[in-house]
Design a protein around this motif. Structure first.
Motif, PDB file in Angstrom:
ATOM      1  N   GLN A 184      12.878  21.612 -41.116  1.00 34.02           N
ATOM      2  CA  GLN A 184      12.959  20.684 -42.252  1.00 34.02           C
ATOM      3  C   GLN A 184      13.814  21.286 -43.368  1.00 34.02           C
ATOM      4  OE1 GLN A 184      11.611  17.494 -43.047  1.00 34.02           O
ATOM      5  NE2 GLN A 184      12.806  17.752 -44.899  1.00 34.02           N
ATOM      6  N   ARG A 185      13.575  22.543 -43.669  1.00 29.17           N
ATOM      7  CA  ARG A 185      14.338  23.201 -44.736  1.00 29.17           C
ATOM      8  C   ARG A 185      15.769  23.479 -44.293  1.00 29.17           C
ATOM      9  NH1 ARG A 185       9.941  27.137 -47.693  1.00 29.17           N
ATOM     10  NH2 ARG A 185       8.204  25.693 -47.591  1.00 29.17           N
ATOM     11  N   PHE A 186      15.918  23.790 -43.021  1.00 29.42           N
ATOM     12  CA  PHE A 186      17.250  24.016 -42.473  1.00 29.42           C
ATOM     13  C   PHE A 186      18.090  22.753 -42.616  1.00 29.42           C
ATOM     14  CE2 PHE A 186      19.810  25.114 -38.461  1.00 29.42           C
ATOM     15  CZ  PHE A 186      20.717  25.862 -39.197  1.00 29.42           C
ATOM     16  N   GLY A 187      17.473  21.597 -42.276  1.00 32.19           N
ATOM     17  CA  GLY A 187      18.185  20.331 -42.421  1.00 32.19           C
ATOM     18  C   GLY A 187      18.581  20.059 -43.860  1.00 32.19           C
ATOM     19  N   GLU A 188      17.686  20.429 -44.797  1.00 29.44           N
ATOM     20  CA  GLU A 188      17.977  20.226 -46.217  1.00 29.44           C
ATOM     21  C   GLU A 188      19.216  21.007 -46.642  1.00 29.44           C
ATOM     22  OE1 GLU A 188      15.884  21.205 -50.544  1.00 29.44           O
ATOM     23  OE2 GLU A 188      14.705  21.325 -48.688  1.00 29.44           O
ATOM     24  N   VAL A 189      19.328  22.236 -46.126  1.00 29.87           N
ATOM     25  CA  VAL A 189      20.454  23.092 -46.506  1.00 29.87           C
ATOM     26  C   VAL A 189      21.747  22.638 -45.830  1.00 29.87           C
ATOM     27  CG1 VAL A 189      21.377  25.427 -46.413  1.00 29.87           C
ATOM     28  CG2 VAL A 189      18.980  25.058 -46.969  1.00 29.87           C
ATOM     29  N   ILE A 190      21.709  22.532 -44.505  1.00 24.63           N
ATOM     30  CA  ILE A 190      22.906  22.133 -43.758  1.00 24.63           C
ATOM     31  C   ILE A 190      23.368  20.744 -44.176  1.00 24.63           C
ATOM     32  CG2 ILE A 190      23.774  21.582 -41.444  1.00 24.63           C
ATOM     33  CD1 ILE A 190      23.532  24.516 -41.983  1.00 24.63           C
ATOM     34  N   GLY A 191      22.410  19.883 -44.499  1.00 26.02           N
ATOM     35  CA  GLY A 191      22.732  18.513 -44.867  1.00 26.02           C
ATOM     36  C   GLY A 191      23.480  18.369 -46.170  1.00 26.02           C
ATOM     37  N   GLN A 192      23.614  19.430 -46.936  1.00 25.64           N
ATOM     38  CA  GLN A 192      24.400  19.351 -48.167  1.00 25.64           C
ATOM     39  C   GLN A 192      25.885  19.134 -47.869  1.00 25.64           C
ATOM     40  OE1 GLN A 192      23.126  19.474 -51.389  1.00 25.64           O
ATOM     41  NE2 GLN A 192      21.173  19.326 -50.301  1.00 25.64           N
ATOM     42  N   ASP A 193      26.344  19.679 -46.726  1.00 25.90           N
ATOM     43  CA  ASP A 193      27.775  19.602 -46.418  1.00 25.90           C
ATOM     44  C   ASP A 193      28.078  19.011 -45.053  1.00 25.90           C
ATOM     45  OD1 ASP A 193      28.802  21.050 -48.819  1.00 25.90           O
ATOM     46  OD2 ASP A 193      27.614  22.686 -47.986  1.00 25.90           O
ATOM     47  N   SER A 194      27.044  18.706 -44.273  1.00 28.60           N
ATOM     48  CA  SER A 194      27.279  18.256 -42.897  1.00 28.60           C
ATOM     49  C   SER A 194      26.411  17.057 -42.555  1.00 28.60           C
ATOM     50  CB  SER A 194      26.960  19.377 -41.905  1.00 28.60           C
ATOM     51  OG  SER A 194      27.695  20.539 -42.187  1.00 28.60           O
ATOM     52  N   ASP A 195      26.931  16.250 -41.632  1.00 35.50           N
ATOM     53  CA  ASP A 195      26.090  15.256 -40.986  1.00 35.50           C
ATOM     54  C   ASP A 195      25.204  15.984 -39.984  1.00 35.50           C
ATOM     55  OD1 ASP A 195      27.205  13.241 -42.426  1.00 35.50           O
ATOM     56  OD2 ASP A 195      28.570  12.573 -40.848  1.00 35.50           O
ATOM     57  N   LEU A 196      24.027  15.425 -39.772  1.00 36.68           N
ATOM     58  CA  LEU A 196      23.035  16.098 -38.939  1.00 36.68           C
ATOM     59  C   LEU A 196      22.595  15.223 -37.783  1.00 36.68           C
ATOM     60  CD1 LEU A 196      20.439  17.713 -41.386  1.00 36.68           C
ATOM     61  CD2 LEU A 196      22.114  18.899 -39.981  1.00 36.68           C
ATOM     62  N   SER A 197      22.235  15.888 -36.677  1.00 36.00           N
ATOM     63  CA  SER A 197      21.535  15.239 -35.581  1.00 36.00           C
ATOM     64  C   SER A 197      20.436  16.194 -35.128  1.00 36.00           C
ATOM     65  CB  SER A 197      22.487  14.953 -34.411  1.00 36.00           C
ATOM     66  OG  SER A 197      21.748  14.491 -33.282  1.00 36.00           O
ATOM     67  N   LEU A 198      19.257  15.652 -34.865  1.00 40.42           N
ATOM     68  CA  LEU A 198      18.148  16.473 -34.384  1.00 40.42           C
ATOM     69  C   LEU A 198      17.777  16.025 -32.977  1.00 40.42           C
ATOM     70  CD1 LEU A 198      15.888  18.573 -34.753  1.00 40.42           C
ATOM     71  CD2 LEU A 198      14.503  16.782 -35.822  1.00 40.42           C
ATOM     72  N   LEU A 199      17.944  16.948 -32.015  1.00 37.86           N
ATOM     73  CA  LEU A 199      17.561  16.692 -30.636  1.00 37.86           C
ATOM     74  C   LEU A 199      16.326  17.529 -30.310  1.00 37.86           C
ATOM     75  CD1 LEU A 199      20.618  15.766 -30.604  1.00 37.86           C
ATOM     76  CD2 LEU A 199      20.638  16.456 -28.200  1.00 37.86           C
ATOM     77  N   VAL A 200      15.402  16.916 -29.623  1.00 44.09           N
ATOM     78  CA  VAL A 200      14.186  17.613 -29.236  1.00 44.09           C
ATOM     79  C   VAL A 200      14.066  17.562 -27.723  1.00 44.09           C
ATOM     80  CG1 VAL A 200      12.772  15.542 -29.525  1.00 44.09           C
ATOM     81  CG2 VAL A 200      11.687  17.772 -29.580  1.00 44.09           C
ATOM     82  N   TYR A 201      13.589  18.644 -27.142  1.00 44.17           N
ATOM     83  CA  TYR A 201      13.428  18.690 -25.683  1.00 44.17           C
ATOM     84  C   TYR A 201      12.113  19.392 -25.337  1.00 44.17           C
ATOM     85  CZ  TYR A 201      15.298  23.461 -26.298  1.00 44.17           C
ATOM     86  OH  TYR A 201      15.517  24.758 -26.708  1.00 44.17           O
ATOM     87  N   GLY A 202      11.544  19.017 -24.169  1.00 44.67           N
ATOM     88  CA  GLY A 202      10.270  19.595 -23.745  1.00 44.67           C
ATOM     89  C   GLY A 202       9.065  18.876 -24.314  1.00 44.67           C
ATOM     90  N   HIS A 203       9.260  17.724 -24.925  1.00 43.96           N
ATOM     91  CA  HIS A 203       8.169  17.023 -25.610  1.00 43.96           C
ATOM     92  C   HIS A 203       7.556  15.909 -24.772  1.00 43.96           C
ATOM     93  CE1 HIS A 203      11.659  14.527 -26.100  1.00 43.96           C
ATOM     94  NE2 HIS A 203      10.983  13.569 -26.708  1.00 43.96           N
ATOM     95  N   LEU A 204       8.056  15.723 -23.551  1.00 47.88           N
ATOM     96  CA  LEU A 204       7.511  14.688 -22.682  1.00 47.88           C
ATOM     97  C   LEU A 204       6.746  15.315 -21.524  1.00 47.88           C
ATOM     98  CD1 LEU A 204      10.512  12.174 -22.471  1.00 47.88           C
ATOM     99  CD2 LEU A 204       8.541  12.134 -24.015  1.00 47.88           C
ATOM    100  N   GLY A 205       5.837  14.534 -20.942  1.00 50.16           N
ATOM    101  CA  GLY A 205       5.080  15.017 -19.792  1.00 50.16           C
ATOM    102  C   GLY A 205       4.118  16.119 -20.158  1.00 50.16           C
ATOM    103  N   SER A 206       4.061  17.133 -19.289  1.00 54.39           N
ATOM    104  CA  SER A 206       3.188  18.279 -19.508  1.00 54.39           C
ATOM    105  C   SER A 206       3.794  19.480 -18.796  1.00 54.39           C
ATOM    106  CB  SER A 206       1.777  17.998 -18.969  1.00 54.39           C
ATOM    107  OG  SER A 206       1.799  17.927 -17.555  1.00 54.39           O
ATOM    108  N   GLU A 207       3.106  20.597 -18.816  1.00 53.63           N
ATOM    109  CA  GLU A 207       3.606  21.796 -18.162  1.00 53.63           C
ATOM    110  C   GLU A 207       3.253  21.831 -16.680  1.00 53.63           C
ATOM    111  OE1 GLU A 207       1.831  25.288 -19.792  1.00 53.63           O
ATOM    112  OE2 GLU A 207      -0.099  24.303 -20.124  1.00 53.63           O
ATOM    113  N   SER A 208       2.583  20.796 -16.174  1.00 55.51           N
ATOM    114  CA  SER A 208       2.227  20.756 -14.766  1.00 55.51           C
ATOM    115  C   SER A 208       3.463  20.448 -13.923  1.00 55.51           C
ATOM    116  CB  SER A 208       1.147  19.700 -14.523  1.00 55.51           C
ATOM    117  OG  SER A 208       1.668  18.404 -14.714  1.00 55.51           O
TER     118      SER A 208
END
Length: 462
Positions: A184-208
């Motif tokens: 969240q804080r990283f986005g606040e800083v980088i977002g001062q001069d850049s467009d941002l995209s947040l990708l998330v992985y490993g958040h579906l299913g389970s570890e089985s």
């Protein structure tokens, strides 16, 4: 003459018999009185009374370690004594006063019967209460100047690992919660001069193993490439949880596909706590991402990883023309994300909002009082029960008035001492809350003043 002699002899004999009967009656009366005299219960002299230990000093250590009362062990924290329990108490106190008339002994006996065990629970909650004010992010642009780093890229992808290993804890905190806060804080800083995209992985299913395909293919852009918006970005971070496997290579490939037509500088920042587990090749993916432009980079932030994982992640950052940043705890992770950023005048004008305001401080004080008020409730109910002992003794005349008043004084002294302990604890914790808030305010104020100075220096040099 003979008649007079006979008369005198009979008179003397009568006198002798009368005296003998009187002595016999006196002896019998004396023996009878001895047998009929009532037995008197004696009390031991002061010197023969057994010596007792002095009453313990009333401290929190004593209170939290006191054993629960024999009669109140099964009562809830706010439960009053039933009539049946009062009857049982009356029998116990009657038996106790038959054994002793010492107020201290009776006081100890009353506490043994009625002491509360709930001091420990609520003392722990009150004494360990932390207002947990949000730590303001105060980036230091001078760090970048000293290290000669370049300005932020024009397009930035943040790839956040949400695999099941992020559910583990670091210093008592869940790794995913720490990472989200840092991002969240990283986005606040980088977002001062850049467009941002947040990708998330490993958040579906389970570890089985049954969910491996679902998890490895589950790479999702939760914040579309755009200027930084705090509320929307925060909502995107709240939209997922850690669950499954780690498709690091697939996430880098997804960023490459999404940025295929970008002409601006593009940088990928990966926040991960482990290596690829989906069979991909993240080193090859990083090489492919940067092969057409030296201005494309893949930086890796390895959060609380072991040596094996760190070596693998370093290979990925090297292949991506980037840098590997180790972070073993929350503080190091926060330090890692600091980037060069001079806040705008508008940012500085609102800098005071980074510190706790009066209403927030008041809210924390009220949270504290919920815990200390529970301690007060425990004290009041325990005192009410102990005063029942005094009333039973008074109403049934089980002690002398002097002994009763001595017992009442001991009970009142106990209540006053516990009341003082609670007040001192409350004052101490309130002072700590205000001190923490003031400390943050001072740091924000000092940071704001320094940022004004740096803006002036930059303006003078331009």
């Amino acid at each position: 003459m003979k008649k007079w002699a006979l008369f005198l002899l009979m008179f003397l004999l009568f006198i002798l018999l009368a005296c003998n009967d009187e002595e016999t009656n006196e002896h019998v009366s004396s023996d009878q009185e001895e047998h009929e005299k009532p037995e008197v219960r004696t009390t031991p002299s002061e010197s023969s009374k057994p010596k007792t230990k002095p009453l313990p000093e009333m401290t929190w250590e004593h209170l939290v370690n006191q054993e629960e009362g024999k009669l109140t062990a099964n009562l809830d924290v706010d439960e009053k004594m039933s009539d049946q329990l009062v009857e049982t108490l009356e029998k116990e106190i009657t038996a106790l006063t038959d054994e002793t008339n010492d107020p201290e002994q009776i006081y100890r006996g009353a506490v043994d019967l009625l002491a509360s065990s709930y001091y420990q629970t609520y003392f722990e909650k009150a004494s360990t209460y932390d207002p947990d004010f949000e730590e303001p992010y105060l980036p230091d642009p001078e760090i970048e100047k000293k290290e000669g780093k370049k300005a932020s890229p024009k397009k930035a992808f943040i790839l956040l690992d949400a695999s099941s290993s992020m559910l583990l804890r670091v210093n008592g905190k869940i790794k995913m919660d720490i990472a989200k806060n840092a991002v969240q804080r990283f986005g606040e800083v980088i977002g001062q001069d850049s467009d941002l995209s947040l990708l998330v992985y490993g958040h579906l299913g389970s570890e089985s193993s049954e969910d491996k395909q679902l998890s490895c293919e589950g790479i999702e852009e939760v914040y579309e490439m755009s200027p930084y918006d705090e509320e929307t970005f925060q909502a995107s971070l709240n939209s997922f949880e850690s669950k499954g496997w780690t498709p690091l290579a697939g996430a880098i490939k997804e960023a490459a596909n999404m940025s295929r037509d970008f002409t601006e500088d593009v940088t990928v920042y990966v926040v991960s706590d482990g290596v690829e587990t989906c069979g991909g090749d993240p080193v090859a993916a990083a090489e492919a991402f940067t092969k057409d432009s030296k201005e494309r980079k893949v930086h890796i932030i390895g959060f609380h990883v072991d040596e094996t994982a760190e070596n693998e992640l370093k290979k990925v950052s090297d292949a991506g023309n980037g840098t590997y940043y180790p972070a073993d705890n929350e503080e190091e992770l926060q330090d890692t994300i600091q980037k060069r950023w001079l806040p705008s005048l508008a940012d500085l004008a609102w800098a005071h909002t980074k510190a706790p305001g009066p209403w927030e401080v008041l809210g924390k004080l009220e949270e504290l009082e919920k815990h200390t008020n529970k301690l007060t409730e425990v004290r009041q109910l325990e005192t009410e029960r102990l005063n029942t002992v005094y009333r039973l003794i008074r109403d049934h005349d089980l002690l002398s008035s002097e002994a009763r008043e001595d017992l009442k004084a001991l009970l009142d002294e106990r209540d006053d001492e516990i009341r003082t302990l609670i007040k001192n604890l409350t004052d101490e914790k309130k002072e700590d809350i205000n001190k923490q808030a003031d400390d943050i305010k001072n740091r924000v104020s000092e940071w704001r003043d320094r940022m004004y100075e740096l803006r002036d220096e930059e303006r003078d040099h331009s």
